[in-house]
Scaffold this active site. Structure first.
Site, PDB file in Angstrom:
ATOM      1  N   HIS A   1      33.122  57.068 -25.743  1.00 17.98           N
ATOM      2  CA  HIS A   1      32.363  56.312 -24.749  1.00 17.98           C
ATOM      3  C   HIS A   1      33.293  55.313 -24.073  1.00 17.98           C
ATOM      4  O   HIS A   1      34.045  54.609 -24.758  1.00 17.98           O
ATOM      5  CB  HIS A   1      31.244  55.505 -25.417  1.00 17.98           C
TER       6      HIS A   1
ATOM      7  N   ASP B   1      27.648  59.426 -18.532  1.00 20.02           N
ATOM      8  CA  ASP B   1      26.594  59.518 -19.536  1.00 20.02           C
ATOM      9  C   ASP B   1      25.263  59.541 -18.792  1.00 20.02           C
ATOM     10  O   ASP B   1      25.046  58.738 -17.887  1.00 20.02           O
ATOM     11  CB  ASP B   1      26.673  58.317 -20.480  1.00 20.02           C
TER      12      ASP B   1
ATOM     13  N   HIS C   1      33.497  62.788 -28.877  1.00 18.08           N
ATOM     14  CA  HIS C   1      33.400  62.175 -27.560  1.00 18.08           C
ATOM     15  C   HIS C   1      33.676  60.681 -27.665  1.00 18.08           C
ATOM     16  O   HIS C   1      33.372  60.052 -28.661  1.00 18.08           O
ATOM     17  CB  HIS C   1      32.047  62.443 -26.886  1.00 18.08           C
TER      18      HIS C   1
ATOM     19  N   GLN D   1      26.286  59.908 -34.074  1.00 20.30           N
ATOM     20  CA  GLN D   1      26.906  60.830 -33.120  1.00 20.30           C
ATOM     21  C   GLN D   1      25.807  61.775 -32.634  1.00 20.30           C
ATOM     22  O   GLN D   1      25.454  62.734 -33.306  1.00 20.30           O
ATOM     23  CB  GLN D   1      28.051  61.592 -33.800  1.00 20.30           C
TER      24      GLN D   1
END
Length: 146
Positions: free
Chosen positions: A104, A35, A102, A96
């Site tokens: 995390h 990220d 996705h 989102q």
């Protein structure tokens, strides 16, 4: 597997190689990368390579393989970052930031200061730091995949 991506989607651009990301894992169905604004160093996102907006959109045949990769990434992040555990989360539409499914995977340590879901985000201090974290997670994935 036929790739179906969406032209304007930020994550599809990563899949197509149009946008740089620090990739830590890739197989036929998914891709994981650091990220760019991690909660903690080692915070990764796992995405399906095909564009699906939410978990509900993910076809049943991909659910098992996708979550096997979530599990692998979670173990690798914990190992690579010498964490006490991980936080694994997914938003569907609300909160989102990119409308592409996705997951995390965030390394956690006891008394790390996180409370609830209002977490400060911080960029990596340098390219060297993000590269080091990338390599540590890649190495852990390789070891766990043996």
């Amino acid at each position: 597997m036929q790739q179906t991506t969406t032209p304007a989607c930020a994550f599809c651009k990563i899949v197509r190689g149009e946008v740089m990301a620090r990739i830590v894992f890739e197989d036929e169905i998914s891709l994981a990368f650091l990220d760019h604004r991690p909660v903690f160093p080692g915070h990764c996102l796992l995405i399906p390579k095909q564009h699906f907006e939410t978990l509900s959109d993910l076809p049943e045949p991909l659910i098992g393989p996708y979550f096997t990769n979530v599990q692998l990434l979670s173990r690798a992040v914990e190992s690579a970052m010498e964490a006490h555990g991980t936080f694994v989360a997914m938003n569907n539409r609300v909160s989102q930031s990119v409308p592409h499914l996705h997951t995390h995977v965030v390394p956690r340590r006891r008394k790390d200061g996180l409370k609830g879901f209002f977490w400060p985000r911080q960029p990596y201090k340098s390219e060297d730091e993000s590269e080091l974290v990338q390599e540590r997670i890649r190495k852990a994935i390789a070891e766990l995949s043996k």
